[in-house]
Design an enzyme around this catalytic site. Sequence first.
Site, short mmCIF file in Angstrom:
data_model
loop_
_atom_site.label_atom_id
_atom_site.label_comp_id
_atom_site.label_asym_id
_atom_site.label_seq_id
_atom_site.Cartn_x
_atom_site.Cartn_y
_atom_site.Cartn_z
N HIS A 65 1.15 -1.02 -0.05
CA HIS A 65 0.11 -0.29 0.19
C HIS A 65 0.84 1.17 -0.01
O HIS A 65 1.92 1.27 0.59
CB HIS A 65 -1.41 0.25 1.08
CG HIS A 65 -0.14 0.48 2.49
ND1 HIS A 65 -0.15 1.32 3.32
CD2 HIS A 65 0.21 -1.14 3.72
CE1 HIS A 65 0.67 0.92 4.56
NE2 HIS A 65 0.63 -0.66 4.56
N ASP A 67 -0.96 4.51 0.88
CA ASP A 67 -1.34 5.43 1.58
C ASP A 67 -0.62 5.51 3.48
O ASP A 67 -0.08 3.72 3.74
CB ASP A 67 -3.01 4.65 1.72
CG ASP A 67 -3.07 3.77 2.81
OD1 ASP A 67 -2.39 2.90 1.88
OD2 ASP A 67 -4.78 3.33 3.60
N ASP A 98 6.41 2.51 6.53
CA ASP A 98 5.02 1.57 6.45
C ASP A 98 4.18 2.82 5.55
O ASP A 98 3.69 3.24 6.24
CB ASP A 98 4.54 1.59 8.33
CG ASP A 98 3.06 0.57 7.92
OD1 ASP A 98 2.71 0.00 7.24
OD2 ASP A 98 2.61 0.83 8.40
N GLU A 131 -5.39 0.71 3.02
CA GLU A 131 -4.56 -0.10 4.30
C GLU A 131 -4.74 0.38 5.16
O GLU A 131 -5.46 -0.47 6.41
CB GLU A 131 -3.31 -0.67 3.00
CG GLU A 131 -2.90 -1.84 4.71
CD GLU A 131 -2.40 -1.85 5.87
OE1 GLU A 131 -2.53 -2.80 6.08
OE2 GLU A 131 -2.11 -1.25 6.21
N GLU A 132 -4.57 1.07 5.62
CA GLU A 132 -4.27 2.09 7.07
C GLU A 132 -5.58 3.04 6.77
O GLU A 132 -6.00 3.47 8.02
CB GLU A 132 -3.08 3.25 6.94
CG GLU A 132 -1.90 2.79 6.14
CD GLU A 132 -1.25 2.30 7.31
OE1 GLU A 132 -2.31 1.80 8.25
OE2 GLU A 132 0.10 1.83 7.35
N GLU A 160 4.46 -5.61 3.66
CA GLU A 160 4.71 -5.01 5.17
C GLU A 160 6.67 -5.58 6.30
O GLU A 160 6.86 -6.05 5.56
CB GLU A 160 3.30 -5.10 6.26
CG GLU A 160 2.07 -5.56 5.78
CD GLU A 160 1.56 -4.06 5.67
OE1 GLU A 160 2.30 -2.81 6.39
OE2 GLU A 160 0.23 -3.37 5.63
N HIS A 349 4.38 4.23 12.34
CA HIS A 349 3.15 5.46 12.20
C HIS A 349 3.72 6.95 13.63
O HIS A 349 3.52 7.38 14.34
CB HIS A 349 1.89 4.31 13.21
CG HIS A 349 1.33 4.01 12.21
ND1 HIS A 349 0.53 2.98 12.21
CD2 HIS A 349 2.01 3.44 10.58
CE1 HIS A 349 0.09 2.59 11.26
NE2 HIS A 349 0.68 2.35 10.40
#
Length: 376
Positions: A65, A67, A98, A131-132, A160, A349
Amino acid sequence: MVDPAQLTADLIRCASVTPVEGGALVLLEERLSSHGFTCTRVDRGEVSNLFARWGTGKTFGFNGHTDVVPVGDLAAWTVDPFGAEIRDGFMYGRGATDMKSGVAAFAAAAMDFVSETPPGGSIVLAITGDEEGPAKNGTVALLDWMQAHGETMDVCLVGEPTCPDDMGQMMKIGRRGSMNAFFTITGQQGHSAYPHRANNPLPAMARLVDQLSCAELDQGTEHFDASSLAVVTIDTGNPATNVIPAQTRATVNLRFNDAHSGASLTTWLQDQADEISAEFGVGVVLDVSISGESFITPPGALSELVARAVQVETNRTPEMSTSGGTSDARFVQHHCPVVEFGLVGKTMHQVDERVEIAQIHQLKSIYTRILSDYFT
């Protein structure tokens, strides 16, 4: 040769906070198309997705992903979150770990591989922008589109970040299930000086969350740790000290192994709610949201293929794990065997999220070796 670190930087500079595409998929479509991939945008709702295929026949797939989560407190960052600034061998930016570096690594590996050693088969890249977020119109939409158009992957690797501390430390061969339970307990409001004229829902909620927190769901299974339950919030919203509230709410998050299903845990939670309702004479309403069931790709050809490549490139054999949260592998597992391997995820994150540049190149080498061994 495609530089995966430069591609990571280019992707970080795309402010693709879920569900905004931010230019990331446009960039990848341009790069992949220039290397002979047939690209299709598979957008659904407000979510952007990209499907890219090179070749025909036996198919190795990558999923990831572009996003990212919001940056949070911008003032807390020491760099521009979308600047891809480099300091002391690290690249900084939201999504650096990520997982724009993972997407860049497998895209770079795929582009170079088909250009330099065209395989007798096909490579698919399924990249989502959701995905997030709710994850309803991302990889799910890609898989729906693939089924409708006869597109398949024989195996898939999700890029990931899987390594807790060191490169090559861990790969994922499955994931725990995840669900949320929302309890609403309703009693009768009244004056706190006359509790006998009211029915306070708070003691009932206290008993319920205590029982849930103390429950042992299991002791783990062959490939999974013990299931867990966490009470994440209790909300009453009562600022008055002389009022017994009429209602209170609580939310519980469960991460469960293959000894359970979302349905079996829902039944257990409802039984707990009914018990409290009868004991305290209150109304207890349960709502559940199941993010995904537990799953596992049993150790075999795919996990061994990935483990061999990791061992050669990092000199360590990755642990086969099912730990952590959820990922889009929970959707891919319905389509084909799937495993996950990627970078060290320490700063994902976080403020000042960053990735070690040398590891981006190392990850590309691992993915290249996986492709080479798969098609040999």
